[in-house]
Design a protein around this motif. Sequence first.
Motif, PDB file in Angstrom:
ATOM      1  N   ASP A  12       0.851  -1.233  -0.082  1.00  0.00           N
ATOM      2  CA  ASP A  12      -0.030  -0.037   0.071  1.00  0.00           C
ATOM      3  C   ASP A  12       0.941   1.111   0.017  1.00  0.00           C
ATOM      4  OD1 ASP A  12      -2.825   1.324   1.008  1.00  0.00           O
ATOM      5  OD2 ASP A  12      -1.127   2.115   2.093  1.00  0.00           O
ATOM      6  N   MET A  13       0.690   2.246  -0.810  1.00  0.00           N
ATOM      7  CA  MET A  13       1.520   3.483  -1.100  1.00  0.00           C
ATOM      8  C   MET A  13       1.906   4.030   0.497  1.00  0.00           C
ATOM      9  SD  MET A  13       2.715   3.933  -3.972  1.00  0.00           S
ATOM     10  CE  MET A  13       2.257   3.334  -5.638  1.00  0.00           C
ATOM     11  N   GLY A  14       0.803   4.131   1.293  1.00  0.00           N
ATOM     12  CA  GLY A  14       1.142   4.854   2.541  1.00  0.00           C
ATOM     13  C   GLY A  14       2.005   3.876   3.423  1.00  0.00           C
ATOM     14  N   ILE A  57       5.658   3.780   2.277  1.00  0.00           N
ATOM     15  CA  ILE A  57       6.476   5.157   2.323  1.00  0.00           C
ATOM     16  C   ILE A  57       7.015   4.953   3.987  1.00  0.00           C
ATOM     17  CG2 ILE A  57       6.022   7.589   3.083  1.00  0.00           C
ATOM     18  CD1 ILE A  57       4.076   7.498   0.408  1.00  0.00           C
ATOM     19  N   ILE A  63       8.435  12.945   1.973  1.00  0.00           N
ATOM     20  CA  ILE A  63       8.414  11.811   1.197  1.00  0.00           C
ATOM     21  C   ILE A  63       9.431  11.625   0.177  1.00  0.00           C
ATOM     22  CG2 ILE A  63       6.804  10.306  -0.165  1.00  0.00           C
ATOM     23  CD1 ILE A  63       4.528  11.219   1.566  1.00  0.00           C
ATOM     24  N   VAL A  74       3.626  14.525  -6.637  1.00  0.00           N
ATOM     25  CA  VAL A  74       2.855  13.569  -6.021  1.00  0.00           C
ATOM     26  C   VAL A  74       2.892  12.449  -7.187  1.00  0.00           C
ATOM     27  CG1 VAL A  74       0.781  12.688  -5.257  1.00  0.00           C
ATOM     28  CG2 VAL A  74       1.898  14.811  -4.427  1.00  0.00           C
ATOM     29  N   ASP A  75       2.291  12.682  -8.436  1.00  0.00           N
ATOM     30  CA  ASP A  75       2.374  11.777  -9.478  1.00  0.00           C
ATOM     31  C   ASP A  75       3.634  11.075  -9.803  1.00  0.00           C
ATOM     32  OD1 ASP A  75      -0.177  11.289 -10.643  1.00  0.00           O
ATOM     33  OD2 ASP A  75      -0.384  13.302 -11.542  1.00  0.00           O
ATOM     34  N   LEU A  89       5.817  10.754  -7.724  1.00  0.00           N
ATOM     35  CA  LEU A  89       6.173   9.693  -6.423  1.00  0.00           C
ATOM     36  C   LEU A  89       5.438   8.468  -6.534  1.00  0.00           C
ATOM     37  CD1 LEU A  89       6.423  12.445  -3.716  1.00  0.00           C
ATOM     38  CD2 LEU A  89       8.422  11.234  -4.539  1.00  0.00           C
ATOM     39  N   ILE A  90       4.270   8.594  -6.907  1.00  0.00           N
ATOM     40  CA  ILE A  90       3.298   7.447  -6.933  1.00  0.00           C
ATOM     41  C   ILE A  90       4.005   6.422  -8.033  1.00  0.00           C
ATOM     42  CG2 ILE A  90       0.917   6.511  -7.518  1.00  0.00           C
ATOM     43  CD1 ILE A  90       1.341   7.658  -4.842  1.00  0.00           C
ATOM     44  N   GLN A  91       4.355   7.047  -9.295  1.00  0.00           N
ATOM     45  CA  GLN A  91       4.701   6.305 -10.354  1.00  0.00           C
ATOM     46  C   GLN A  91       5.765   5.657  -9.826  1.00  0.00           C
ATOM     47  OE1 GLN A  91       2.809   5.152 -12.844  1.00  0.00           O
ATOM     48  NE2 GLN A  91       1.504   6.474 -11.795  1.00  0.00           N
ATOM     49  N   ARG A 119       4.933   2.443  -7.647  1.00  0.00           N
ATOM     50  CA  ARG A 119       4.386   1.629  -8.543  1.00  0.00           C
ATOM     51  C   ARG A 119       5.483   0.793  -9.362  1.00  0.00           C
ATOM     52  NH1 ARG A 119      -0.468   1.586 -12.386  1.00  0.00           N
ATOM     53  NH2 ARG A 119       0.101   0.329 -14.118  1.00  0.00           N
ATOM     54  N   LEU A 123       7.287  -1.662  -6.816  1.00  0.00           N
ATOM     55  CA  LEU A 123       6.422  -2.438  -6.214  1.00  0.00           C
ATOM     56  C   LEU A 123       6.078  -3.689  -7.317  1.00  0.00           C
ATOM     57  CD1 LEU A 123       4.792  -0.396  -3.705  1.00  0.00           C
ATOM     58  CD2 LEU A 123       5.964  -2.496  -3.258  1.00  0.00           C
ATOM     59  N   GLU A 174      -6.219   1.050  -4.368  1.00  0.00           N
ATOM     60  CA  GLU A 174      -4.897   0.963  -5.031  1.00  0.00           C
ATOM     61  C   GLU A 174      -4.833  -0.180  -6.183  1.00  0.00           C
ATOM     62  OE1 GLU A 174      -1.535   1.529  -2.729  1.00  0.00           O
ATOM     63  OE2 GLU A 174      -2.246   3.472  -1.945  1.00  0.00           O
TER      64      GLU A 174
END
Lengths: 471, 225
Positions: A134-136, A139, A162, A179-180, A182-184, A187, A190, A220
Amino acid sequence: MNAPITFHENARRVVANPVLRASFRGAMDFLMAKRAAQFPDLDAFEALRTQGEAIRQYSLARLPDLLEQLEANLTRNGIQVHWAETPKEACQIIIDITRKAGGDLVVKGKSMVSEEVELNHALEAAGIGALESDMGEYIVQLAGEKPSHIIMPAIHKTKEEIARLFAEKVPGVAYTDSVDELIQIGRRVLREKFRDTKVGLSGVNVAIAETGTLCLVENEGNGRMCTTVPEVHIAITGIEKVVEKLEHLPPLMALLTRSATGQAITTYFNWISSPRREGELDGPKEVHLVLLDNGRSQMYTDERLRATLQCIRCGACMNHCPVYTRIGGHAYGTTYPGPIGKMVSPHMLGLDATKDLVTASSLCGACGEVCPVKIPIPDILMQLRRQSQGTAGGIQLPAAGSGRRPLQSMAFKLWAGLYARPLLYRIFGFFATRLRGLTPKWQGAWTNSRAPLRPAAQTLHERMRLSTTRD
Amino acid sequence: MNTARERILGRLRSHPSAVASSGHLRPNDLPVPPAPTFSAISGSLALDDAIASFRRGSETFHAEVIDTRAGDWRQTLAEICAAKNVRHLVLPPQSDLMPWPNGPELRKFEQPIENFKRELFDDTDAGLTIADGAIADTGTLFQIDPRTTPRTLSLVPPIHFCVLNVNRILPTLQSAVASEGWQVAMPSNLVFITGPSKTADIQQTLAYGAHGPKELVVLLTEGAA
Ligand code: SF4
């Protein structure tokens, strides 16, 4: 790492940290507004939560039977069921399954119960890696911390923090606070793990006894990855999460996602009822469920505390708690923070280790008002305070009375005595107001962050008398 | 009497009465009252209303909904593939879709995922699925049978195309639970999907394409796909 026993110190540190306080304030305002937008009609909300409460109480009243029915149906469906009384047993079961599967890493979907049993530590001690997906959670794990909120684990971190964390800890990543992006990054890291790892782990939001089904909500897709791609899927949950019928699910889900994140539904709502069947091309070849007690059967024993088990872990009570909003999740030093944490932690860690938690409430009642399954949270906190003071009567929990402080209980006894005798009370009032100059400057915890209390020049009775004679 | 199972059940059974002296708990023998209609929808829906509600819900959750009833969904799919520059499209096992000029390379998901993982994870732009039904209330698709729709097809590729027969839009989750007979024949994995994958885990900022697809495109058809 914070412990519940040092709660006061932990809390003081956060209160003095303006960045952290702004993070929590902002996040709680956001979550409260999103939730409120989902319940525009208070009568409809009330009807729905009455339904939610009824379903949870109906299920709890039949809990042992439903657990047996669930086990029978899961087994018939090909899902293996394991029972664990303690965190240690739960971890050992998971370690054994992972070893048997030849796994050296467990990729994890969000599961608060796995945090509760401190699975990651146990796996590492057994030479098995644990990776939060899970992203959170990812982190928080990268930072070597623990979740500070049960729904939004990294809520205490700013995106700049972060960004620095990723730049430092993820190989080949440059600083970016988009944020985009960072999420990528998360992704990409993982995705490889989902593809290559043998064992996936998840929690369970609701288990359905009549069909033998494990239901999971998430946004997610990491939950579906962990439960679909690895060869072995292990789910872990508390024994209270079971309901009897499929028709009990929709109202609970409507309450859960709206209360938690202000959504009518999550992106994925995943019902798992069996491992890969003949003719199917994907899905795990083995599915296991670990049912954990860890204090839950103790909550069950006392009817004034049993409602604790109605909880569907939405986090709304935390989002609306003035104490949580100011001190954040880490200060509690427990897996579950906020009002829900104050209710469950004494059963998991003992009343003695958590004696400061049950008193860390202004009893404002906001938690009880928003709780989607109508748990009388303030009443339960009061009951736990009585248990902690040893004045509960009835069933005594282990370590009941351990929160008692002799000086404090003497002071209250004295006060109760005064208050019950009018003459004594008048005499006390007379002297207290006349001698108010002698009030001590130090008044225990009260004066740590507040001005000392001083009696007024006249008692209320005296002032009333004066004003009526004047009329 | 000494396994964890028996000890846990024993403890739960040693306190059977949860009845009401505290005023908080329901007596054991009270049935659950019928669910209130919380959704704006009650009863059945006319087709146009069902479609409108489904679209509203879906779009709230960032899905693209395209009505292809006037033409052929295959044509629309070809156009979107071109627009989104899809080079590798994975199809469900029973699909009869044929390659088209300048279209993407088509691959069928027809062998166990173990033989197919790298391609699916690392070299696929989009996956195509046929929905088994949908929920008007929330704009949710559902997929029932992993034999006809492998579970990962709606999850792993970065774009998810889903063909939905509008006659299969049911009013609410509750009505689906009442009408679909899942109590007696529960599939191994029933998945409800509303919009593309997303997260708000960094400072409550919404980002799409967390671990699953970044985009979800629903193609509405009438009759079987
Ligand atoms: S106690 Fe109520 S409000 Fe708090 S997490 Fe549980 S269900 Fe939600």
